[in-house]
Design an enzyme around this catalytic site. Structure first.
Site, PDB file in Angstrom:
ATOM      1  N   GLU A 140      -6.209 -14.213  -2.077  1.00 45.93           N
ATOM      2  CA  GLU A 140      -7.601 -14.672  -2.106  1.00 45.93           C
ATOM      3  C   GLU A 140      -8.198 -14.668  -3.499  1.00 45.93           C
ATOM      4  OE1 GLU A 140      -6.326 -12.390  -0.068  1.00 45.93           O
ATOM      5  OE2 GLU A 140      -6.343 -13.413   1.863  1.00 45.93           O
TER       6      GLU A 140
ATOM      7  N   SER B 289      -7.135 -21.327  11.818  1.00 48.18           N
ATOM      8  CA  SER B 289      -8.267 -20.533  12.280  1.00 48.18           C
ATOM      9  C   SER B 289      -9.528 -20.766  11.464  1.00 48.18           C
ATOM     10  CB  SER B 289      -7.910 -19.045  12.374  1.00 48.18           C
ATOM     11  OG  SER B 289      -7.601 -18.525  11.126  1.00 48.18           O
TER      12      SER B 289
ATOM     13  N   ASP C 247      -9.865  -8.640  17.146  1.00 46.75           N
ATOM     14  CA  ASP C 247      -9.199  -8.290  15.884  1.00 46.75           C
ATOM     15  C   ASP C 247      -9.711  -6.966  15.312  1.00 46.75           C
ATOM     16  OD1 ASP C 247      -7.186 -10.129  15.338  1.00 46.75           O
ATOM     17  OD2 ASP C 247      -8.589 -11.604  14.528  1.00 46.75           O
TER      18      ASP C 247
ATOM     19  N   PHE D 110     -12.475 -11.284   3.446  1.00 48.38           N
ATOM     20  CA  PHE D 110     -11.623 -11.429   2.267  1.00 48.38           C
ATOM     21  C   PHE D 110     -12.323 -12.268   1.190  1.00 48.38           C
ATOM     22  CE2 PHE D 110      -8.579 -11.345   6.007  1.00 48.38           C
ATOM     23  CZ  PHE D 110      -8.583  -9.962   6.057  1.00 48.38           C
TER      24      PHE D 110
ATOM     25  N   HIS E 137     -15.129 -16.112  10.453  1.00 45.10           N
ATOM     26  CA  HIS E 137     -15.028 -14.815  11.119  1.00 45.10           C
ATOM     27  C   HIS E 137     -16.060 -13.816  10.616  1.00 45.10           C
ATOM     28  CE1 HIS E 137     -11.612 -16.674  12.810  1.00 45.10           C
ATOM     29  NE2 HIS E 137     -10.977 -15.603  13.195  1.00 45.10           N
TER      30      HIS E 137
ATOM     31  N   ARG F 274     -17.085 -22.749  13.225  1.00 44.44           N
ATOM     32  CA  ARG F 274     -16.041 -23.102  12.257  1.00 44.44           C
ATOM     33  C   ARG F 274     -15.551 -24.535  12.465  1.00 44.44           C
ATOM     34  NH1 ARG F 274     -10.684 -20.246  14.737  1.00 44.44           N
ATOM     35  NH2 ARG F 274     -11.555 -19.637  16.734  1.00 44.44           N
TER      36      ARG F 274
ATOM     37  N   ARG G 263     -16.346 -17.008  14.622  1.00 45.26           N
ATOM     38  CA  ARG G 263     -15.068 -17.306  15.230  1.00 45.26           C
ATOM     39  C   ARG G 263     -15.214 -17.973  16.592  1.00 45.26           C
ATOM     40  NH1 ARG G 263     -11.331 -15.232  18.837  1.00 45.26           N
ATOM     41  NH2 ARG G 263      -9.172 -15.335  18.148  1.00 45.26           N
TER      42      ARG G 263
HETATM   43  C1  LIG Z   1      -6.127  -9.956   2.703  1.00 39.73           C
HETATM   44  C2  LIG Z   1      -5.758 -10.702   3.927  1.00 39.73           C
HETATM   45  N1  LIG Z   1      -5.697 -12.040   3.904  1.00 39.73           N
HETATM   46  C3  LIG Z   1      -5.400 -12.738   5.014  1.00 39.73           C
HETATM   47  C4  LIG Z   1      -5.148 -12.097   6.191  1.00 39.73           C
HETATM   48  C5  LIG Z   1      -4.827 -12.886   7.456  1.00 39.73           C
HETATM   49  N2  LIG Z   1      -3.399 -12.748   7.787  1.00 39.73           N
HETATM   50  C6  LIG Z   1      -2.975 -11.874   8.713  1.00 39.73           C
HETATM   51  S1  LIG Z   1      -1.292 -11.885   8.903  1.00 39.73           S
HETATM   52  C7  LIG Z   1      -1.117 -13.110   7.741  1.00 39.73           C
HETATM   53  C8  LIG Z   1       0.245 -13.658   7.397  1.00 39.73           C
HETATM   54  C9  LIG Z   1       1.103 -12.623   6.792  1.00 39.73           C
HETATM   55  O1  LIG Z   1       2.409 -13.097   6.670  1.00 39.73           O
HETATM   56  P1  LIG Z   1       3.639 -12.079   6.784  1.00 39.73           P
HETATM   57  O2  LIG Z   1       3.377 -10.945   5.853  1.00 39.73           O
HETATM   58  O3  LIG Z   1       4.872 -12.844   6.545  1.00 39.73           O
HETATM   59  O4  LIG Z   1       3.564 -11.527   8.254  1.00 39.73           O
HETATM   60  P2  LIG Z   1       4.269 -12.219   9.558  1.00 39.73           P
HETATM   61  O5  LIG Z   1       3.629 -13.566   9.735  1.00 39.73           O
HETATM   62  O6  LIG Z   1       5.698 -12.324   9.258  1.00 39.73           O
HETATM   63  O7  LIG Z   1       3.935 -11.300  10.677  1.00 39.73           O
HETATM   64  C10 LIG Z   1      -2.366 -13.471   7.232  1.00 39.73           C
HETATM   65  C11 LIG Z   1      -2.580 -14.482   6.192  1.00 39.73           C
HETATM   66  C12 LIG Z   1      -5.222 -10.689   6.184  1.00 39.73           C
HETATM   67  N3  LIG Z   1      -5.017  -9.983   7.292  1.00 39.73           N
HETATM   68  N4  LIG Z   1      -5.508 -10.031   5.042  1.00 39.73           N
END
Ligand SMILES: Cc1ncc(C[n+]2csc(CCOP(=O)(O)OP(=O)(O)O)c2C)c(N)n1
Ligand SMILES: Cc1ncc(C[n+]2csc(CCOP(=O)(O)OP(=O)(O)O)c2C)c(N)n1
Ligand SMILES: [Mg+2]
Ligand SMILES: [Mg+2]
Lengths: 324, 303, 324, 303
Positions: free
Chosen positions: A65, A44, A124, A90, A116, A17, A174
């Site tokens: 997405e 990431s 993960d 995604f 990833h 990456r 990753r």
């Molecule tokens: C469909 C999808 N897109 C991206 C991700 C990667 N991802 C995991 S947590 C996150 C941020 C989510 O933000 P929030 O809901 O505010 O959770 P917090 O950071 O407060 O724990 C992302 C983008 C994912 N898990 N699923």
């Protein structure tokens, strides 16, 4: 003209990456039309380099997405060269319909960076280990697919994607993985590279499995078996001529991919082989099961994706080759 | 917006070569022709959608013959506005507007959905000059338009971006992703139009999965909302002007319309969403629209 | 115990989706846990029969396929047996991520009816002609896939999907297609059926291509060629034993599917063949291009999916079989 | 809702065998233990998310130790309420709550994300007893909960359904599809909780793609909205009670929280979204939480 690759005992490791991220900066410098989109995964996916260098051409979409794929399509329709980045799971699944209809059917110049990919994503776990991308992307017309093997190849694949007009999906991983190529190693979009010659069988691999294939070749050599190793970085369009030649010349093929066995690289190769010159094949791949948490090495071992599994597959295929 | 501002803006924009700026009266006439086209091509094809194309015919005509800055002879004219139907199924309307505006000959309409024509069941960039992005899977268009609007902003390009959506289509989550993004990015060069005909395939939108209160939704996603009678050209033109004048937010026009508008037996009936009139029905419809299949198809074939 | 099918000159035609719709009513009567969901396509997926009979167990979701997949998952988690219906393009692509993570990874008892599969969808054009479903669904672990050939088989496939515990995707079409089976024709989930015997090659088909295969067999017979015809309705889990036997016994295979050539039925068969007994294969499929508008018959012809294309493929494969 | 009504409902519900109905004071203590678990297991695993688990620890504790009707010894007890974290990444919180509540031994927490453990990086039905539906891809959970709530209504089952979402997650369109459906269906047995910690991976939610005004959005999707301080147990319990009492609409609780809450150097800092504390950092965090790694890991390993 092919590179012949011999590995030192200790191979430097680097993230694929990062190759993606660095290449984007180079592209950004070359071409003002290049823009980068991300779905809340700047660090990431390593588009952070681009974001720092070209903040005005960096578009944060948030966790959406489908929308990101559509926005990229719109940017392309307006003459930009958009690269979008998210995890492969995604990019290939959450935005599959957008990829099919808006991007691929229109044949827009959108580049998709799927980070990833594979079981080596590690702790993960299953949801984040993209292992269906090759099957999905390969089935959609107009779409190209590159699965580079290391840092340098990812770098070059990213540049090549920009040069190619039309949608391209680049799948990378990753973890730090062995750097088996050099800056000067040839890379041609759409062409596999013979990384090592051999007569008894061909190992066709993509992604990090190219390294494992080269290691497997060493082990096989010790047993007097010479395996050709092909780095089939471009899975679509498929280098059918090379595959046919390998079937013809070596009479047996093992494919190796960090991906589901159904419809992946092995499937693509099998389709080419039976249409031209049927030979025995064995598949080193994830056997139609979801991933899980663990250390990358543990998982590669547990899911049967190490050099020794390629060796075993090679032995099986050779037995079938000689058996009438 | 006060009328003076609106006028000033109209003046500034008038220089834009590709805008027709037709009057309400002329638009009304043109919309009638569009409805005749729609029914005629559907009678000919015996496949395709009637209801949505007829409900959108008025604002669609206003968009193409007043508002849009385009040059159909040069579909890739760099100065052009960007228009996109996220509801790809209303191709009878889209193709009629395109042909009437000059993107391709009227006679092509008689080959709608045919293997030997270039007018696909759903809009195809590959097949039809002037279709910028293919559609047909609902909910995807507003994202595309966000991308185009963003590109225009990046380039300092004055083009405007118009996205036509359906009311049933509002059930697709991707619409709300795009809405959130556009609101966040303050894409005021973007204008959405919802064909609020209260019907979708399975019946009343409010029975299927209610989208009300729709204006509140868009406002909560930080859009400028304008509600109009989508069959009143005065209101339509004022809404376009207001959208153009609005700074700092994208605008959505909720155009209250009637499915099947213009044909008595189709009006307000969801069962006409996706089917064409049979020849006899088509004849009746065309009579109501002041023509006949023979007359109007001859006009198309000559065009 | 296999049925042998000989076609009359005139074969009755019926919609496969009607088989789906009728079977749902039968299931609704048998089992109160069966519920049906639809995404604003009640008539065209023919869940209207169920809706009329069991309005309280019929759930209209609107145009929101992701949500529909998730709701079905929740219903299954609460002990229901949900069948959802939409067009295959949207079931397999728009809801791919929900299918992968929520449904398949959890291994929930969700049944997916993908209507409007294939080019024969006709005038609606490319966006509505689902031709990537086999590749996508096949790549996802835990998920099964049935592509029935006619009205009766769709009926039985729907019943079988309900009996099987776990997620099942059923792909069927839009048009009236020849009814080649009868109510009494055996159907076993996971097993291909030999519909006609032959020694020179095997034609393995699914969906409406089974009819074309039977017609192709007749034409080949006139040239003195006997083709075995296999109806491989269950594409996943794959009946590898039967495929291997066909490869072994007839030495050449033609696959026929109304689907993209990459990773579809042909790919699945090729993967099995090269791992067991490599033989020449030819693929009758859509050659990696998007569909278009037209009459179903015109399109089947233009996209190379008629009996005569199978005949031509059979001749090519036989030439390769005999050539050393 | 007035306090009398709330009390009456509490009384009716108290008979439900699986509800703990713990007091605020006891919840506060339990939440501290949960935060200690989170930091300890992250120090041990050296992989996983810190920020979100700590922001959700208070309402999560209230949910598990007061509100939910569950029997951890029988994860498939037919009478159980349904709980689901749509934000699958907050597994440190989920697993701590589950272990503390008795779904599995505390010592299992020390094998978080390990190959030889059963606690996957994201919740896995296949691996962990009590996880009803796997998650990890954002935005999918509310749909699942709609399905469960609908099934309960069909069966006349009194179970309630709880769905925990993130504020960044609100950017996923599927959330709004589910929201529209639940509002349309009046699923008042459904309660959503948004961990409104104002942060996501790339920074402030309002910088990434603003979700404000969030309460207006949910209201426009026909939900009952309750905004609370998500670290105030009194407010949390009153919100749950009000949700339970609300008839005719699903309720969403917008729980205003702070990412990394409870650990000074993590507090309100998005950079702690997805990384674990290094051992020294963890030690400091555990000191702040009134324990040490040695002490707390010993407790876990003994449990
Ligand atoms: C469909 C999808 N897109 C991206 C991700 C990667 N991802 C995991 S947590 C996150 C941020 C989510 O933000 P929030 O809901 O505010 O959770 P917090 O950071 O407060 O724990 C992302 C983008 C994912 N898990 N699923
Ligand atoms: C993603 C997707 N799902 C389903 C369909 C099938 N479909 C075509 S039009 C339509 C109804 C849309 O309703 P609305 O937006 O109100 O359009 P109208 O009926 O008013 O023309 C549906 C469900 C589709 N084209 N795309
Ligand atoms: Mg409508
Ligand atoms: Mg947050």
């Amino acid at each position: 003209m092919s590179a012949t690759i011999t590995l030192p005992a200790q191979v430097e490791k680097k993230k694929t990456r990062e190759g993606f991220g660095r290449a984007l900066v180079a592209l950004g410098e070359q071409d003002p039309r290049v823009v980068v989109l991300v779905g809340d995964l700047t660090e990431s996916t390593m588009v952070s380099f681009f974001a720092e260098r070209f903040p005005e051409r960096f578009i944060e979409v948030g966790v959406a997405e489908q929308n990101m794929m559509g926005i990229a399509a719109g940017l392309a329709a307006a003459g930009k060269i958009p690269f979008l980045a998210t995890y492969g799971a995604f990019a290939s699944c959450r935005a599959a319909d957008q990829l099919r209809v808006t991007v691929a059917y229109t044949n827009l110049n959108v580049k998709i960076g799927g980070a990833h990919g594979g079981i080596s994503v590690g702790p993960d776990g299953a949801t984040h280990q993209a292992m269906e991308e090759i099957s999905i992307v390969r089935s959609i017309p107009n779409l190209s697919l590159i699965v580079p093997c290391d840092y340098w190849e990812t770098y070059k694949a990213t540049l090549a994607a920009a040069r190619h007009t039309g949608p391209v999906y680049i799948r990378f991983g990753r973890e730090d993985v062995p750097v088996v190529t050099e800056e000067a190693t040839p890379f041609t979009f759409g062409r596999g590279e013979v990384f090592a010659e051999g007569r008894d069988l061909t190992i066709i691999a993509c992604g990090v499995m190219v390294y494992e294939a080269l290691r497997a070749r060493e082990a096989l050599l010790e047993r007097g078996i010479t395996a050709r190793v092909v780095d089939l970085h471009t899975v679509k369009p498929l280098d059918r001529l090379l595959i046919e030649r390998c079937a013809w010349e070596t009479g047996a093929i093992v494919t190796a991919e960090e991906h589901q066995v159904n419809g992946g690289l092995g499937g693509a190769v099998a389709e080419a082989v039976v249409r031209a010159h049927p030979v025995p094949m064995e598949f080193v791949a994830v056997m139609d099961r979801f991933g899980q948490s663990g250390k990358p090495e543990e998982l590669m071992e547990a899911f049967g994706l190490k050099a020794r599994h390629i060796v075993a597959a090679a032995e099986r295929v050779l037995e079938r080759k000689t058996r009438p | 917006m006060n009328p003076a501002t609106a006028h000033a803006i109209e003046a500034v924009e008038a220089h834009r070569a590709g805008r027709l700026l037709w009057s309400e009266a002329r638009l009304r006439e043109q919309a009638l022709a569009v409805r005749r086209d729609i029914v005629t091509l559907l009678v000919q094809s015996q496949t395709g959608h009637s209801g949505g194309p007829l409900s959108g015919a008025d604002f669609g005509t206003a968009l193409f013959f007043h508002e849009l800055n385009v040059d159909p002879a040069r579909p890739d004219w760099p100065e052009r506005d960007f228009w996109h139907f996220s509801i790809g199924h209303v191709t009878p309307l889209i193709y009629s507007l395109m042909a009437e505006r000059g993107y391709f000959p009227l006679r092509d309409l008689m080959k709608f959905r045919r293997f030997d024509g270039h007018l696909q069941g759903h809009p195809s960039h590959h097949d039809t000059p002037g279709i910028e992005v293919s559609s047909g899977s609902l909910g995807q268009g507003l994202s595309v338009c966000c991308g185009v609007a963003l590109a225009a902003r990046l380039d300092g390009h004055p083009r405007r971006v118009y996205c036509v959506m359906g009311d049933g289509e509002q059930q697709e989550g991707q619409i709300w992703e795009a809405a959130m993004f556009a609101g966040h990015q303050r894409l005021d060069n973007l204008c959405g139009i919802v064909d609020y005909n209260r019907k979708q395939i399975d019946g009343d939108v409010e029975d299927v999965c209610g989208v009300r209160p729709l204006a509140d939704k868009w406002r909560a996603f930080r859009w400028n909302v304008i509600e109009i009678d989508g069959h009143d050209f005065g209101q339509i033109l004022r809404a376009f002007a207001a959208a153009r004048a609005h700074v700092g937010k994208p605008t959505v026009i909720l155009a209250h319309t009637m499915m099947g508008r213009g044909v008595s037996f189709m009006a307000d009936d969801y069962r006409w969403h996706g089917k064409p009139p049979k020849p006899a029905e088509g004849e009746q419809a065309l009579q109501e629209l002041g023509t006949s299949f023979a007359e109007w198809s001859a006009r198309l074939l000559a065009g």
